[in-house]
Design an enzyme around this catalytic site. Structure first.
Site, PDB file in Angstrom:
ATOM      1  N   ASN A 117     -10.261  -0.233  -0.100  1.00  0.00           N
ATOM      2  CA  ASN A 117      -8.803  -0.205  -0.021  1.00  0.00           C
ATOM      3  C   ASN A 117      -8.246  -0.769  -1.326  1.00  0.00           C
ATOM      4  O   ASN A 117      -8.369  -1.958  -1.596  1.00  0.00           O
ATOM      5  CB  ASN A 117      -8.346  -1.052   1.170  1.00  0.00           C
ATOM      6  CG  ASN A 117      -6.838  -1.113   1.328  1.00  0.00           C
ATOM      7  OD1 ASN A 117      -6.088  -0.790   0.408  1.00  0.00           O
ATOM      8  ND2 ASN A 117      -6.378  -1.544   2.491  1.00  0.00           N
ATOM      9  N   HIS A 167      -3.084   6.876   2.597  1.00  0.00           N
ATOM     10  CA  HIS A 167      -3.545   5.605   2.045  1.00  0.00           C
ATOM     11  C   HIS A 167      -4.931   5.310   2.594  1.00  0.00           C
ATOM     12  O   HIS A 167      -5.193   5.469   3.789  1.00  0.00           O
ATOM     13  CB  HIS A 167      -2.565   4.495   2.425  1.00  0.00           C
ATOM     14  CG  HIS A 167      -3.116   3.119   2.252  1.00  0.00           C
ATOM     15  ND1 HIS A 167      -3.717   2.710   1.083  1.00  0.00           N
ATOM     16  CD2 HIS A 167      -3.176   2.059   3.107  1.00  0.00           C
ATOM     17  CE1 HIS A 167      -4.117   1.458   1.216  1.00  0.00           C
ATOM     18  NE2 HIS A 167      -3.801   1.045   2.436  1.00  0.00           N
ATOM     19  N   CYS A 182       0.812  -1.224   0.000  1.00  0.00           N
ATOM     20  CA  CYS A 182       0.000   0.000   0.000  1.00  0.00           C
ATOM     21  C   CYS A 182       0.844   1.273   0.000  1.00  0.00           C
ATOM     22  O   CYS A 182       0.307   2.363  -0.175  1.00  0.00           O
ATOM     23  CB  CYS A 182      -0.934  -0.008   1.200  1.00  0.00           C
ATOM     24  SG  CYS A 182      -2.031  -1.439   1.246  1.00  0.00           S
TER      25      CYS A 182
END
Length: 344
Positions: A300, A269, A123
């Site tokens: 996500n 993020h 990520c």
């Protein structure tokens, strides 16, 4: 006599020149996730802030999504594909070990023969790519770098795992990094904590499939072998992100010589809405700072989450060109990277 090597000659600074994104056409609400797990829409929203996510169809491959996002970034930057002389793709969901998907994207987008490579930093992948691109422009090894974060995490989602089934989405985000006469990408604060690598991981390594030994592989509720998926220790990851990443974000602000009240936007993020809210509180961000909350409808998307969130903030007018933004990526590894940028 010792030969002298000529020094590199690059731009004095680098900046983000344009941004683009692509979200798959299929929108998947929480109700679809609940067909496979014992939970509720209220529980998912309260724990993650996610109401829906996008899942890619068969034609929406890692390459196709990257081409869509990359093309938009090129157009937004006001350059042509032929001006691209490096392509960096951050992803964990391109399933060919080799060649890098970046080479295919560079060719198909019409960039000629640029440097092209993939990176795997979970990520934090996009922020890692952004840092590499900045260095390339300043070093003089590239003038315009296409940086893409792209994921098809629906391929790596165990839809029967109550802890993760609702988290992940698909998509691609891209930026063009090019020369600047003023500082527009700050110093990067990055690192890793490999002692925590097991907190986010792939359930089964690929080589477990080599001998087809089903007894050694996890099975789903129908008795079929499960494809490898992403699993995580949710509470451990949450605590790490909340307590440690706020410190990294502050270090990035300090390194850039920026205070919280000088920020216009915060683009973390998109891992979890509660993590975002906790970081806002820890950083003491003023109310005027626009905060990316793309996770609510995108989920996500790992390496794609920051550029997708950046694109949405600019598209909605919550942030504008020239604004100062703090970006931070963190995830599997565990790895992290944060910097301050001027928005394109």
């Amino acid at each position: 006599m010792t030969a002298k090597i000529s020094p590199s000659k690059g731009a004095p600074y680098a900046r983000i020149l344009g941004v683009g994104g692509y979200r798959p056409s299929r929108v998947v609400p929480n109700e679809v996730i609940l067909e496979h797990i014992d939970s509720s829409d209220e529980w998912i929203r309260s724990r993650s802030g996610i109401a829906s996510r996008h899942w890619a169809g068969p034609e929406e491959t890692v390459a196709e999504m990257s081409l869509e996002a990359g093309g938009k970034a090129i157009a937004d930057a006001g350059i042509s594909a032929a001006d691209i002389d490096a392509v960096i793709v951050a992803t964990v969901s391109h399933f060919k070990q080799t060649p890098a998907i970046a080479t295919e994207i560079a060719h198909r987008i019409g960039a000629g023969k640029p440097a092209a490579f993939d990176i795997s930093a979970g990520c934090a992948g996009f922020t890692y790519g952004l840092t590499l691109a900045k260095s390339m422009v300043v070093e003089g090894t590239a003038t315009n770098v296409l940086v893409i974060g792209v994921e098809r995490l629906s391929d790596l989602t165990d839809k029967e795992d109550r802890a993760t089934a609702f988290l992940f989405g698909d998509g691609a985000g891209a930026v063009i990094v090019g020369p600047s006469t003023v500082p527009a990408i700050g110093p990067t604060v990055w690192g890793s904590e490999g002692d925590k690598a097991e907190t986010i991981k792939q359930t089964v390594p690929w080589d477990r499939f080599r001998n087809g030994d089903v007894e050694q592989l996890p099975l789903d509720s129908t008795g079929k072998v499960k494809f490898p998926a992403i699993t995580q220790e949710g509470q451990a990851v949450f605590r790490w992100a909340v307590f440690e990443m706020a410190k990294v974000a502050q270090q990035a602000l300090d390194a850039a010589g920026i205070t919280a009240d000088q920020l216009d936007a915060f683009i973390p993020h998109q891992a979890n809405m509660r993590i975002i809210d906790s970081m806002i509180k820890a950083l003491k961000l003023p109310d005027h700072v626009a905060v990316a909350r793309d996770i609510e409808t995108t989920g996500n998307t790992s390496a794609a989450s920051i550029p997708l969130a950046m694109e949405r903030l600019l598209a909605t007018g919550e942030a504008k060109s020239g604004d100062t933004a703090l970006v931070i990526g963190f995830g599997a590894g565990l790895v992290y990277a944060a910097t301050v940028v001027t928005l394109p």
